[in-house]
Design an enzyme around this catalytic site. Structure first.
Site, PDB file in Angstrom:
ATOM      1  CE  LYS A  10      -3.946  -2.211   2.308  1.00 38.56           C
ATOM      2  NZ  LYS A  10      -4.971  -2.062   3.404  1.00 38.56           N
ATOM      3  CE1 TYR A  50      -9.464  -3.132   0.348  1.00 38.02           C
ATOM      4  CE2 TYR A  50      -8.687  -1.138  -0.739  1.00 38.02           C
ATOM      5  CZ  TYR A  50      -8.440  -2.276   0.012  1.00 38.02           C
ATOM      6  OH  TYR A  50      -7.163  -2.554   0.420  1.00 38.02           O
ATOM      7  NE  ARG A  86      -6.474 -13.602   5.886  1.00 33.69           N
ATOM      8  CZ  ARG A  86      -6.950 -12.380   5.637  1.00 33.69           C
ATOM      9  NH1 ARG A  86      -6.763 -11.806   4.455  1.00 33.69           N
ATOM     10  NH2 ARG A  86      -7.609 -11.722   6.566  1.00 33.69           N
ATOM     11  CB  THR A  92      -6.798  -6.175   9.719  1.00 36.00           C
ATOM     12  OG1 THR A  92      -7.183  -7.352   8.999  1.00 36.00           O
ATOM     13  CG2 THR A  92      -7.191  -4.946   8.930  1.00 36.00           C
ATOM     14  CG  ASN A 113      -3.620  -2.388   6.808  1.00 34.80           C
ATOM     15  OD1 ASN A 113      -3.550  -1.905   5.685  1.00 34.80           O
ATOM     16  ND2 ASN A 113      -4.487  -3.320   7.137  1.00 34.80           N
ATOM     17  CG  HIS A 116      -5.483  -6.292   0.128  1.00 36.34           C
ATOM     18  ND1 HIS A 116      -6.633  -6.334   0.870  1.00 36.34           N
ATOM     19  CD2 HIS A 116      -5.654  -7.165  -0.900  1.00 36.34           C
ATOM     20  CE1 HIS A 116      -7.472  -7.182   0.290  1.00 36.34           C
ATOM     21  NE2 HIS A 116      -6.906  -7.689  -0.777  1.00 36.34           N
ATOM     22  CD  GLU A 127      -8.881  -9.401  -3.077  1.00 29.23           C
ATOM     23  OE1 GLU A 127      -9.585  -8.884  -2.192  1.00 29.23           O
ATOM     24  OE2 GLU A 127      -7.752  -9.891  -2.845  1.00 29.23           O
TER      25      GLU A 127
HETATM   26  P1  CMP Z   1      -7.440  -4.539   3.706  1.00 30.31           P
HETATM   27  O1  CMP Z   1      -7.015  -5.949   3.914  1.00 30.31           O
HETATM   28  O2  CMP Z   1      -6.810  -3.842   2.570  1.00 30.31           O
HETATM   29  O3  CMP Z   1      -9.032  -4.497   3.503  1.00 30.31           O
HETATM   30  C1  CMP Z   1      -9.817  -3.384   3.869  1.00 30.31           C
HETATM   31  C2  CMP Z   1      -9.047  -2.361   4.658  1.00 30.31           C
HETATM   32  O4  CMP Z   1      -9.834  -1.449   5.402  1.00 30.31           O
HETATM   33  C3  CMP Z   1      -8.200  -3.059   5.701  1.00 30.31           C
HETATM   34  O5  CMP Z   1      -7.134  -3.722   5.061  1.00 30.31           O
HETATM   35  C4  CMP Z   1      -7.844  -1.893   6.623  1.00 30.31           C
HETATM   36  O6  CMP Z   1      -6.659  -1.217   6.208  1.00 30.31           O
HETATM   37  C5  CMP Z   1      -9.019  -0.929   6.450  1.00 30.31           C
HETATM   38  N1  CMP Z   1      -9.799  -0.789   7.681  1.00 30.31           N
HETATM   39  C6  CMP Z   1      -9.990   0.339   8.374  1.00 30.31           C
HETATM   40  N2  CMP Z   1     -10.778   0.134   9.438  1.00 30.31           N
HETATM   41  C7  CMP Z   1     -11.104  -1.179   9.427  1.00 30.31           C
HETATM   42  C8  CMP Z   1     -11.889  -2.020  10.278  1.00 30.31           C
HETATM   43  N3  CMP Z   1     -12.512  -1.548  11.359  1.00 30.31           N
HETATM   44  N4  CMP Z   1     -12.009  -3.327   9.953  1.00 30.31           N
HETATM   45  C9  CMP Z   1     -11.398  -3.828   8.850  1.00 30.31           C
HETATM   46  N5  CMP Z   1     -10.637  -3.082   8.009  1.00 30.31           N
HETATM   47  C10 CMP Z   1     -10.486  -1.772   8.294  1.00 30.31           C
END
Ligand code: CMP
Length: 142
Positions: A10, A50, A86, A92, A113, A116, A127
């Site tokens: 990211k 998304y 993962r 996450t 974070n 992904h 995806e």
């Molecule tokens: P990602 O795996 O890219 O998928 C959705 C993204 O939303 C996740 O990583 C996080 O970076 C972001 N995100 C922000 N808040 C939340 C939350 N409460 N739960 C899950 N994903 C979140």
């Protein structure tokens, strides 16, 4: 079984200049990069990718972050690739990510974070197809 999973480095991790460190972790864990591209997502691309989160309170912030700079996306191939990836990424929320995972080491918050990864084989197929055509995925025969 040999699987493929979809990975994004990211904008925060690209900005931190840790693309190579993250690629090393894939390779050390026997995940092969079979497709890769760098791009600066459009709002439409990020919203579409998304779409399943479109009703969540964090959706607008998520899209804004994902278009804040370039990303690197790749298809990773290997034994049990979806779950293995993962595990390497960690939870996450980096505050909950196990020591030594990508998110524990490079992510600053649940919003920023670092990476992904697909959550299941079926998600990975969708995806991967969203960003890569079949002829952009390379067979690794050696
Ligand atoms: P990602 O795996 O890219 O998928 C959705 C993204 O939303 C996740 O990583 C996080 O970076 C972001 N995100 C922000 N808040 C939340 C939350 N409460 N739960 C899950 N994903 C979140």
């Amino acid at each position: 079984a040999i699987e493929r999973t979809f990975s994004i480095i990211k904008p925060d991790a690209v900005a931190k200049n840790v693309i190579g460190e993250i690629y090393s972790r894939f390779e050390k864990n026997d995940l092969k990069i079979v497709a890769a591209k760098m791009l600066h997502l459009t709002k439409e691309q990020a919203e579409g990718f998304y779409a399943e989160h479109s009703e969540r309170g964090f959706f607008n912030d998520l899209v804004a972050f994902m278009i804040s700079g370039p990303v690197i996306m790749q298809v990773l191939e290997g034994e049990n690739a979806v779950l293995k990836h993962r595990d390497i990424m960690g939870a996450t929320n980096p505050k909950e990510a196990a020591a030594g995972t990508i998110r524990a080491d490079f992510a600053s918050s649940i919003d920023e974070n670092a990476v992904h990864g697909s959550d299941a084989v079926e998600t990975a197929q969708r995806e991967i197809a969203y960003f890569f055509s079949d002829n952009e995925i390379c067979a690794r025969t050696r």
